[in-house]
Write a protein that holds these residues in place. Structure first.
Motif, PDB file in Angstrom:
ATOM      1  N   LEU A   1       3.155  12.129   8.034  1.00  0.00           N
ATOM      2  CA  LEU A   1       2.257  12.923   9.287  1.00  0.00           C
ATOM      3  C   LEU A   1       2.207  14.362   8.611  1.00  0.00           C
ATOM      4  CD1 LEU A   1       3.650  11.694  12.422  1.00  0.00           C
ATOM      5  CD2 LEU A   1       1.629  10.684  11.060  1.00  0.00           C
ATOM      6  N   TYR A   2       1.240  15.056   9.073  1.00  0.00           N
ATOM      7  CA  TYR A   2       0.891  16.477   8.438  1.00  0.00           C
ATOM      8  C   TYR A   2       1.670  17.259   9.631  1.00  0.00           C
ATOM      9  CZ  TYR A   2      -1.109  20.775   7.766  1.00  0.00           C
ATOM     10  OH  TYR A   2      -1.406  22.396   7.667  1.00  0.00           O
ATOM     11  N   ILE A   3       2.694  18.266   8.882  1.00  0.00           N
ATOM     12  CA  ILE A   3       3.558  18.961   9.467  1.00  0.00           C
ATOM     13  C   ILE A   3       2.674  20.464   9.978  1.00  0.00           C
ATOM     14  CG2 ILE A   3       5.494  20.349   9.442  1.00  0.00           C
ATOM     15  CD1 ILE A   3       6.987  18.316   7.846  1.00  0.00           C
ATOM     16  N   VAL A   4       2.454  20.623  11.092  1.00  0.00           N
ATOM     17  CA  VAL A   4       1.979  21.985  11.350  1.00  0.00           C
ATOM     18  C   VAL A   4       3.179  23.175  11.382  1.00  0.00           C
ATOM     19  CG1 VAL A   4       0.980  23.157  13.624  1.00  0.00           C
ATOM     20  CG2 VAL A   4       0.444  20.743  13.260  1.00  0.00           C
ATOM     21  N   GLY A   5       4.165  23.142  11.581  1.00  0.00           N
ATOM     22  CA  GLY A   5       5.280  24.021  11.469  1.00  0.00           C
ATOM     23  C   GLY A   5       6.790  23.255  11.731  1.00  0.00           C
ATOM     24  N   LEU A   6       7.638  24.292  11.576  1.00  0.00           N
ATOM     25  CA  LEU A   6       9.030  24.027  11.700  1.00  0.00           C
ATOM     26  C   LEU A   6       9.656  25.105  12.152  1.00  0.00           C
ATOM     27  CD1 LEU A   6      11.406  21.800  11.230  1.00  0.00           C
ATOM     28  CD2 LEU A   6      11.731  22.744   8.924  1.00  0.00           C
TER      29      LEU A   6
ATOM     30  N   MET B   1       0.849  -1.112  -0.023  1.00  0.00           N
ATOM     31  CA  MET B   1      -0.078   0.021   0.060  1.00  0.00           C
ATOM     32  C   MET B   1       1.141   1.147   0.002  1.00  0.00           C
ATOM     33  SD  MET B   1      -3.177   1.165   2.491  1.00  0.00           S
ATOM     34  CE  MET B   1      -2.175   1.256   4.002  1.00  0.00           C
ATOM     35  N   LEU B   2       0.821   2.108  -0.923  1.00  0.00           N
ATOM     36  CA  LEU B   2       1.630   3.218  -1.150  1.00  0.00           C
ATOM     37  C   LEU B   2       1.559   4.210   0.002  1.00  0.00           C
ATOM     38  CD1 LEU B   2       1.399   3.746  -5.018  1.00  0.00           C
ATOM     39  CD2 LEU B   2       3.212   2.832  -3.531  1.00  0.00           C
ATOM     40  N   PRO B   3       2.441   5.201   0.423  1.00  0.00           N
ATOM     41  CA  PRO B   3       2.246   5.796   1.491  1.00  0.00           C
ATOM     42  C   PRO B   3       1.191   6.676   1.593  1.00  0.00           C
ATOM     43  CG  PRO B   3       4.592   6.139   0.536  1.00  0.00           C
ATOM     44  CD  PRO B   3       4.070   5.149  -0.414  1.00  0.00           C
ATOM     45  N   ILE B   4       0.484   6.689   2.679  1.00  0.00           N
ATOM     46  CA  ILE B   4      -0.662   7.324   3.100  1.00  0.00           C
ATOM     47  C   ILE B   4      -0.443   8.989   3.506  1.00  0.00           C
ATOM     48  CG2 ILE B   4      -2.802   7.793   4.382  1.00  0.00           C
ATOM     49  CD1 ILE B   4      -3.061   4.655   4.440  1.00  0.00           C
ATOM     50  N   ARG B   5      -0.680   9.763   2.789  1.00  0.00           N
ATOM     51  CA  ARG B   5      -0.157  11.236   3.185  1.00  0.00           C
ATOM     52  C   ARG B   5      -1.578  11.970   3.975  1.00  0.00           C
ATOM     53  NH1 ARG B   5       2.199  16.017  -0.632  1.00  0.00           N
ATOM     54  NH2 ARG B   5       3.196  17.141   0.850  1.00  0.00           N
ATOM     55  N   LEU B   6      -1.456  12.347   5.176  1.00  0.00           N
ATOM     56  CA  LEU B   6      -2.383  12.780   6.040  1.00  0.00           C
ATOM     57  C   LEU B   6      -2.416  14.218   5.754  1.00  0.00           C
ATOM     58  CD1 LEU B   6      -1.809  10.672   9.351  1.00  0.00           C
ATOM     59  CD2 LEU B   6      -3.235   9.981   7.158  1.00  0.00           C
ATOM     60  N   SER B   7      -3.465  14.833   6.170  1.00  0.00           N
ATOM     61  CA  SER B   7      -3.865  16.255   6.383  1.00  0.00           C
ATOM     62  C   SER B   7      -4.227  16.815   7.544  1.00  0.00           C
ATOM     63  CB  SER B   7      -4.854  16.446   5.182  1.00  0.00           C
ATOM     64  OG  SER B   7      -5.875  15.912   5.504  1.00  0.00           O
TER      65      SER B   7
END
Length: 629
Positions: free
Chosen positions: A579-584, A338-344
């Motif tokens: 995972l969804y990145i909120v900030g860096l 299963m290809l990577p699942i990109r979360l929002s």
């Protein structure tokens, strides 16, 4: 300026200490962590007390130093603004044609690696079968089996525990035959292993990792209801395991047995799809590919067909088009991920994010009739094609692509970067005893996000060892691929044959592990979350890491990967979430903090242990283990 200099010196001390501190085993409640890189996306939690180097997953850093580092980074953070995270590109080491490096880890571990499972203590359970006679590794003094169908007394091991950090192994003892069995790791980290052959075909076995020096196989008194040989297992959102199919087993059941109440015969559900996909004389539907979907249902692929199964109510809720071309299931064995699942992001009101897209990849296989011909010594050319299908689309269709070379019995492994590496297998024939020829030595890299289909595949450097029937491969915490096995013979056979039984272990280092990328490789320092390594669904948490050199045009990803139970070209339960990145935020000259959202539901990330990677500009570091619950 003084703060920057102090930050640099402390970071330098930390990096040097990763290579000078003696390795220690952490207790059960203290999870190891390593850093990995991926495109901008989700991330998982890291422990503030466990630090690892790329050389060893069990390096330990004293909490005092980490506390000092945290205070330094916090003091300096006000001088550095938030960083905009760029979308992922393919200007990464993985996109480079060729490359990668092979290394022999062990010339012989005494057992051919037919099955593999990486555990959260950075050890790999490996096992073969028992019905052929003695292996090349003795059990500990005084241990023997007297219930074997092959020999009256067997004092040899058919399973080992491999220590990734120290490149050592010790024998384990299985009680009954585990040939062509299946498995899944439940939320507490225990491997549940099911089925096998002869006296083992109804058995349920457990291997628990927390007593590293004493752990061994435990065989339960409780049995499976149906014999399971060539079945597939999958972890479910409630932490239980579904066991699907097997030879002449057109049904599924659960462990524990009372997981689902509304069954037709005790705890067994008849599944006619498995009977419908069975070819005469060849079957070509064993070891079905299973994937848990975000709606809680199960995607099932066998032969050339696929469906969505509502396993609670025992009904098919959707059937997909047949994949074009060849057969894809054992013994016409292809491979699948299963290809990577990109979360929002979650909604502004705290609501759940939209359900993610899910795409399945199936590669390799063999034409119908190839197995029968192989038994006669005629080896038919294997499949060259891959099919990918977005199963969450309203009208899903297979999109076909060609690999650089033909392959049957390939192994497909998800990398921390979201790419897929395909290795092992043959160019002709099928799975089975003496049924294949023309080993394929070169791994190939598949980059699913590359917009140009002609650039998605690249050929990497070859191994020298044929890996045919009963070979395996799995991702390690430092980003390497552990490869072993290959025994296309009924018994161990080391001479007088074209492809001898292989008892070695080797590792393949993808291009991103090249020394030239050392300065841009992330190294995780800590996780900032309410429960450290234990992450709750939907919560926001942060990962602090260092870089020797930040690339202004670089990108960050945070990915979590569930390690697979690998056998017969299928990594059961293999799963990668971005995972969804909120900030860096840059904390100091060399330190950064990335904040992410945890997966929102158990359907998307079943409970249990995951490897968390931070990926910077296509380069991952060593992972850190987290626990979703």
């Amino acid at each position: 300026m003084a703060t920057k200099i102090l930050s640099f010196l402390v970071s330098l001390i930390l990096i040097l200490s990763l290579f000078t501190h003696p390795s220690q085993s952490l207790p059960y409640h203290r999870l190891r962590h390593r850093h990995r890189r991926h495109h901008d996306g989700p991330d998982d939690a890291l422990s503030p007390i466990a630090v690892s180097s790329a050389a060893s997953p069990s390096r330990y850093q004293p909490p005092i130093l980490l506390a000092f580092l945290h205070s330094t980074f916090s003091f300096a953070a006000s001088s550095f603004p938030l960083i905009n995270v760029k979308p992922p590109t393919n200007n990464s080491p993985a996109a480079t044609a060729g490359g990668g490096q092979w290394e022999i880890l062990q010339e012989s571990v005494g057992v051919s690696a037919m099955h593999m499972q990486l555990l959260y203590n950075n050890k790999v359970v490996i096992f073969d079968r028992t019905d052929f006679g003695p292996s090349n590794l003795s059990l500990l003094a005084g241990k023997c089996r007297y219930n074997d169908e092959a020999i009256k007394e067997d004092c040899t091991a058919h399973s080992i525990l491999y220590d990734v950090a120290f490149n050592t192994y010790r024998p384990l003892m299985v009680q009954t035959d585990v040939w062509c069995s299946s498995g899944a790791v439940i939320p507490d980290g225990t491997l549940v292993q099911t089925g096998g052959y002869l006296a083992g075909d109804h058995k349920i076995r457990l291997f628990s990792p927390w007593n590293d020096d004493q752990s061994d196989w435990i065989e339960l008194e409780e049995n499976l209801i149906i014999q399971r040989w060539y079945a597939s297992d999958h972890i479910l959102p409630d932490g239980n395991v579904i066991i699907v199919g097997g030879r002449k087993a057109f049904s599924y059941e659960f462990f524990p047995r009372d997981s689902i109440k509304n069954s037709q015969n005790g705890s067994v559900f008849y599944f006619n799809f498995l009977k419908e996909t069975t070819d005469p004389k060849e079957e070509n539907n064993l070891y079905p590919f299973l994937y848990l979907l975000p709606d809680g249902n199960l995607f099932v692929f066998a032969n050339q067909r696929s469906v969505i199964l509502d396993y609670v109510n025992n009904k098919i809720v959707k059937e997909f088009p047949m994949i074009p071309g060849e057969k894809r299931s054992y013994p016409a064995t292809g491979s699948s991920v299963m290809l990577p699942i990109r979360l929002s992001a979650s909604g502004a009101d705290g609501s759940l994010p939209p359900s993610p897209e899910v795409e399945v990849l199936v590669c390799g296989g063999a034409k119908g009739g190839s197995y029968v011909k192989a038994l006669e010594g005629i080896y038919v050319a294997a499949s060259k094609s891959c099919g990918r299908m977005r199963v969450t689309d309203p009208d899903p269709q297979w999109i076909m692509e060609d690999m650089p070379m033909r392959r049957v019995m390939p192994d497909s492994v998800l990398l921390p970067t979201g790419d897929v590496i395909i290795l092992n297998g043959a160019g002709k024939g099928t799975a089975g005893w003496e049924c294949a020829a023309d080993p394929v030595f070169n791994p190939i890299l598949y980059m699913p996000t590359e917009p140009d289909p002609s650039k998605r595949f690249s050929v990497l450097n070859p191994t020298k060892i044929p890996r045919l029937y009963h070979s395996t491969a799995t991702l390690l915490p430092d980003g390497r691929i552990l490869v072993g096995g290959s025994n296309p013979h009924i018994k161990y056979n080391f001479s007088g044959v074209k492809y001898p039984t292989d008892l070695s272990l080797e590792a393949f280092s993808p291009p991103y592990l090249g020394q030239e990328f050392g300065l841009i490789r992330p190294s995780i320092l800590s996780i900032e979350a309410p429960a450290h390594n234990v992450i709750s669904y939907g919560e926001e948490f942060s990962v602090t890491f260092t870089l020797g050199l930040y690339q202004a045009d670089g990108e960050f990803m945070v990915t979590i990967i569930a390690p697979s139970f690998a056998t017969h070209s299928f990594g059961m339960n293999q799963r990668l979430l971005e995972l969804y990145i909120v900030g860096l935020q840059q904390l100091s000259e060399f330190a950064y903090k990335v904040t992410v959202h945890a997966p929102p539901t158990r359907n998307i990330a079943p409970p249990g242990y995951y490897m968390l990677f931070v990926v910077h500009h296509g380069v991952p570091g060593h992972c850190v283990w987290i626990k979703m619950q």
